[in-house]
Design an enzyme around this catalytic site. Structure first.
Site, PDB file in Angstrom:
ATOM      1  N   THR A 149     -13.866 -24.335  -6.688  1.00  0.00           N
ATOM      2  CA  THR A 149     -14.200 -22.820  -6.603  1.00  0.00           C
ATOM      3  C   THR A 149     -13.979 -23.033  -4.823  1.00  0.00           C
ATOM      4  O   THR A 149     -14.587 -24.270  -4.050  1.00  0.00           O
ATOM      5  CB  THR A 149     -14.872 -22.089  -6.819  1.00  0.00           C
ATOM      6  OG1 THR A 149     -15.964 -22.441  -6.345  1.00  0.00           O
ATOM      7  CG2 THR A 149     -15.022 -22.070  -8.227  1.00  0.00           C
ATOM      8  N   ARG A 150     -13.983 -22.014  -3.837  1.00  0.00           N
ATOM      9  CA  ARG A 150     -14.819 -22.631  -2.796  1.00  0.00           C
ATOM     10  C   ARG A 150     -16.165 -22.272  -2.601  1.00  0.00           C
ATOM     11  O   ARG A 150     -16.825 -21.485  -0.852  1.00  0.00           O
ATOM     12  CB  ARG A 150     -13.676 -21.015  -2.367  1.00  0.00           C
ATOM     13  CG  ARG A 150     -13.660 -21.088  -0.473  1.00  0.00           C
ATOM     14  CD  ARG A 150     -12.558 -20.538   0.367  1.00  0.00           C
ATOM     15  NE  ARG A 150     -13.078 -19.267   0.370  1.00  0.00           N
ATOM     16  CZ  ARG A 150     -13.942 -18.385   0.979  1.00  0.00           C
ATOM     17  NH1 ARG A 150     -14.949 -19.203   1.641  1.00  0.00           N
ATOM     18  NH2 ARG A 150     -14.370 -16.940   0.939  1.00  0.00           N
ATOM     19  N   LYS A 151     -17.031 -21.267  -3.634  1.00  0.00           N
ATOM     20  CA  LYS A 151     -18.044 -21.487  -3.431  1.00  0.00           C
ATOM     21  C   LYS A 151     -18.366 -23.460  -2.780  1.00  0.00           C
ATOM     22  O   LYS A 151     -19.635 -24.131  -3.546  1.00  0.00           O
ATOM     23  CB  LYS A 151     -19.294 -22.091  -4.558  1.00  0.00           C
ATOM     24  CG  LYS A 151     -18.004 -19.628  -5.072  1.00  0.00           C
ATOM     25  CD  LYS A 151     -19.466 -19.547  -6.825  1.00  0.00           C
ATOM     26  CE  LYS A 151     -18.485 -17.994  -6.610  1.00  0.00           C
ATOM     27  NZ  LYS A 151     -19.162 -17.993  -7.775  1.00  0.00           N
ATOM     28  N   THR A 152     -18.298 -23.728  -1.548  1.00  0.00           N
ATOM     29  CA  THR A 152     -18.950 -24.706  -1.324  1.00  0.00           C
ATOM     30  C   THR A 152     -20.325 -24.728   0.147  1.00  0.00           C
ATOM     31  O   THR A 152     -20.548 -23.364   0.497  1.00  0.00           O
ATOM     32  CB  THR A 152     -17.674 -25.724  -0.533  1.00  0.00           C
ATOM     33  OG1 THR A 152     -17.179 -24.899   0.112  1.00  0.00           O
ATOM     34  CG2 THR A 152     -16.181 -25.835  -1.614  1.00  0.00           C
TER      35      THR A 152
END
Length: 326
Positions: A149-152
């Site tokens: 995901t873009r939860k980086t």
């Protein structure tokens, strides 16, 4: 690096995916770690030295380009004894596996040690967890894509996405410019109309930018596909709810190459529950559990005492070699 879908093209070297600008991140990390005087470097000086990179816990090795670049910028060389994507740290007993040798001025070895190890440990941990969950899903019969995901971490996204790739997973969108994802907040901000939001996204992004819509119900997914969405995400559905909704969507909008849209599921998926969601009508399973809060792979860098280094060098010259386990 394993293919993640049947018939996928053979992968090349994942390091070749990195953009030309990535090396500037390394310089910034080194600057952050030593913003002024290097007091430890003053103590040890710049005589030639050798250090061994040891894998102390099991995992998938990932992050080789970043490790190499840290030491390249410090005028050191790295010789790897394993390949990126290999399993490491699986030696018998409590032996630590010698996976690389770094040579250069001793102060430079110590200057880059922590930056290089932190990056390698984090990237390898993500690759390891990505590979682990993918293996569980394959065992459950899932043949399609597992994505992150873009939860980086801000400033560290490239490393984390790279780790997913080495682990055999899809990194999903890299940033807000890579794809238009219309989440619940976007829909609500557009007056609650999925067709209006999709139309606006299509007008702005044109034919080159895909549009994905996060859907809270099967009805929303049908509306999104009818409006022209390329991907619909079934968010926080139950396993049974996913199977019913995905089948209905595929029955109406087509399967395979004829499909009007891809079906993605997401929301709270982990190694514990993800296998229970597996069915043939899901194209993408996305989860942050392969890169958020994952256990790091433990590495250490040990400078070889001068006497030991001399013995190793003499053995190498005599053609005796050296075991990779120390």
């Amino acid at each position: 690096m394993p293919n993640i879908t049947e018939g996928a093209p053979v992968h090349g070297n994942p390091a070749h995916l990195l953009p030309p600008s990535w090396k500037k991140h390394i310089a910034l990390w080194l600057e952050e770690d030593t913003p002024s005087f290097d007091y430890g470097g003053f103590v040890v000086g710049d005589g030639p030295a050798e250090a061994r990179l040891l894998a102390k816990s099991p995992g998938i090795l990932a992050g080789v380009p970043f490790f190499d670049e840290v030491f390249r910028q410090l005028e050191c060389t790295v010789e790897w004894h394993v390949l990126e994507g290999d399993s490491v740290g699986t030696g018998e007993g409590n032996k630590k596996q010698h996976i690389a040798t770094v040579k250069g001025p001793v102060r430079c070895l110590l200057l880059g040690e922590r930056v290089a190890l932190n990056t390698l440990s984090r990237c390898s941990g993500i690759a390891s967890q990505s590979h682990h969950l993918l293996t569980l899903l394959r065992a459950a019969g899932y043949k399609n894509t597992l994505a992150g995901t873009r939860k980086t971490t801000p400033g560290f996204r490239l490393v984390e996405k790279y780790g997913m790739l080495v682990g055999g997973c899809d990194p999903h969108r890299h940033d807000l410019s890579a794809m238009t994802m219309l989440k619940d907040n976007h829909i609500w901000a557009c007056g609650g109309s999925i067709p209006s939001a999709v139309a606006a996204a299509k007008a702005a992004g044109g034919f080159a930018v895909k549009v994905e819509v996060e859907c809270q119900s099967e009805e929303e997914a049908h509306a999104a596909i009818e409006a022209g969405a390329d991907v619909v995400m079934l968010d926080n559905f139950t396993p049974e709810g996913v199977r019913i909704a995905a089948k209905n969507l595929k029955d109406r909008w087509g399967r395979g190459r004829a499909a009007r849209a891809l079906v993605e599921i997401s929301g709270g998926l982990t190694e514990t529950n993800a296998p229970s969601y597996v069915c043939d009508d899901i194209d993408i399973i996305s989860t942050s559990s392969i890169h958020q809060g994952v256990r790091h792979v433990d590495f250490s860098l040990k400078v070889v005492p001068k006497e030991s280094a001399a013995v190793s060098s003499a053995a190498a010259q005599a053609g005796m070699g050296e075991s990779p386990d120390v």
